[in-house]
Design a protein around this motif. Structure first.
Motif, PDB file in Angstrom:
ATOM      1  N   ILE A   1     -33.980  90.835  27.062  1.00 52.97           N
ATOM      2  CA  ILE A   1     -35.300  90.781  26.426  1.00 52.97           C
ATOM      3  C   ILE A   1     -35.896  89.390  26.650  1.00 52.97           C
ATOM      4  O   ILE A   1     -35.363  88.396  26.163  1.00 52.97           O
ATOM      5  CB  ILE A   1     -35.215  91.085  24.916  1.00 52.97           C
ATOM      6  CG1 ILE A   1     -34.529  92.435  24.687  1.00 52.97           C
ATOM      7  CG2 ILE A   1     -36.611  91.068  24.294  1.00 52.97           C
ATOM      8  CD1 ILE A   1     -34.193  92.715  23.242  1.00 52.97           C
TER       9      ILE A   1
ATOM     10  N   LEU B   1     -41.469  95.255  24.524  1.00 56.31           N
ATOM     11  CA  LEU B   1     -40.462  94.278  24.922  1.00 56.31           C
ATOM     12  C   LEU B   1     -40.553  94.083  26.426  1.00 56.31           C
ATOM     13  O   LEU B   1     -40.408  95.046  27.179  1.00 56.31           O
ATOM     14  CB  LEU B   1     -39.059  94.774  24.548  1.00 56.31           C
ATOM     15  CG  LEU B   1     -38.820  95.128  23.080  1.00 56.31           C
ATOM     16  CD1 LEU B   1     -37.414  95.675  22.894  1.00 56.31           C
ATOM     17  CD2 LEU B   1     -39.069  93.931  22.186  1.00 56.31           C
TER      18      LEU B   1
ATOM     19  N   LEU C   1     -38.860  92.986  29.659  1.00 57.17           N
ATOM     20  CA  LEU C   1     -37.446  92.938  30.012  1.00 57.17           C
ATOM     21  C   LEU C   1     -37.211  92.162  31.303  1.00 57.17           C
ATOM     22  O   LEU C   1     -38.103  92.016  32.136  1.00 57.17           O
ATOM     23  CB  LEU C   1     -36.895  94.356  30.136  1.00 57.17           C
ATOM     24  CG  LEU C   1     -37.099  95.248  28.909  1.00 57.17           C
ATOM     25  CD1 LEU C   1     -36.533  96.636  29.156  1.00 57.17           C
ATOM     26  CD2 LEU C   1     -36.494  94.624  27.663  1.00 57.17           C
TER      27      LEU C   1
END
Length: 162
Positions: free
Chosen positions: A91, A105, A107
């Motif tokens: 993350i 999020l 990534l």
């Protein structure tokens, strides 16, 4: 954020969940009661009413499923139809911008994962606080890069709604 919660911590839209599950129970009870009170219906028809009520409850329970669970070993994102386990290092950024329906999020593989467990729908302030907490947890567990700051420029930790 200096006061991080002890792990594990679960983020979910609690008010939305309560509304969905309460509506599901009420709908099931009303449909089942109507089926049992209608004397002209046969047993199969009554059963079909009850099954329909149960299916509607099931859909609303399914819609209340999203959550984000942060543990020492990583983060689990549970959305409607999927569950994804992430290591903390995967993350890069926690985003909740004005107008976003839920947290995203960013990534390390270059993708963005929606985390429906944190959504500002019914309780905007709670969603902002949860996003800030998750962001602080991600930052606290970031693996320092020996060549520089863990792939993040200063001030690039994410944006909250204002």
């Amino acid at each position: 954020m200096s006061d991080l919660p002890s792990l594990p911590v679960t983020f979910r839209p609690a008010r939305t969940r309560v509304v969905l599950l309460t509506a599901g129970v009420v709908i099931f009870m009303v449909i089942s009661t109507v089926a049992l009170l209608l004397e002209q219906l046969g047993p199969g028809e009554k059963l079909s009413f009850v099954v329909t009520g149960a299916l509607l409850f099931g859909v609303l329970a399914w819609l209340s499923r999203p959550k984000v669970v942060a543990e020492e070993s990583g983060v689990t994102v549970v959305n409607f139809a999927s569950t994804r386990r992430l290591e903390w290092a995967e993350i890069l950024k926690v985003n909740l911008r004005t107008g976003d329906p839920w947290v995203f999020l960013n990534l390390s593989d270059g993708t963005s994962l929606p985390a429906l467990g944190i959504q500002p729908g019914i309780n905007k302030q709670r969603a902002i606080a949860d996003a800030d907490t998750l962001r602080a947890l991600v930052e606290a567990r970031a693996i320092p890069d020996p060549d520089g700051p863990a792939g993040r420029a200063p001030g690039q930790s994410g944006e909250s709604q204002g």
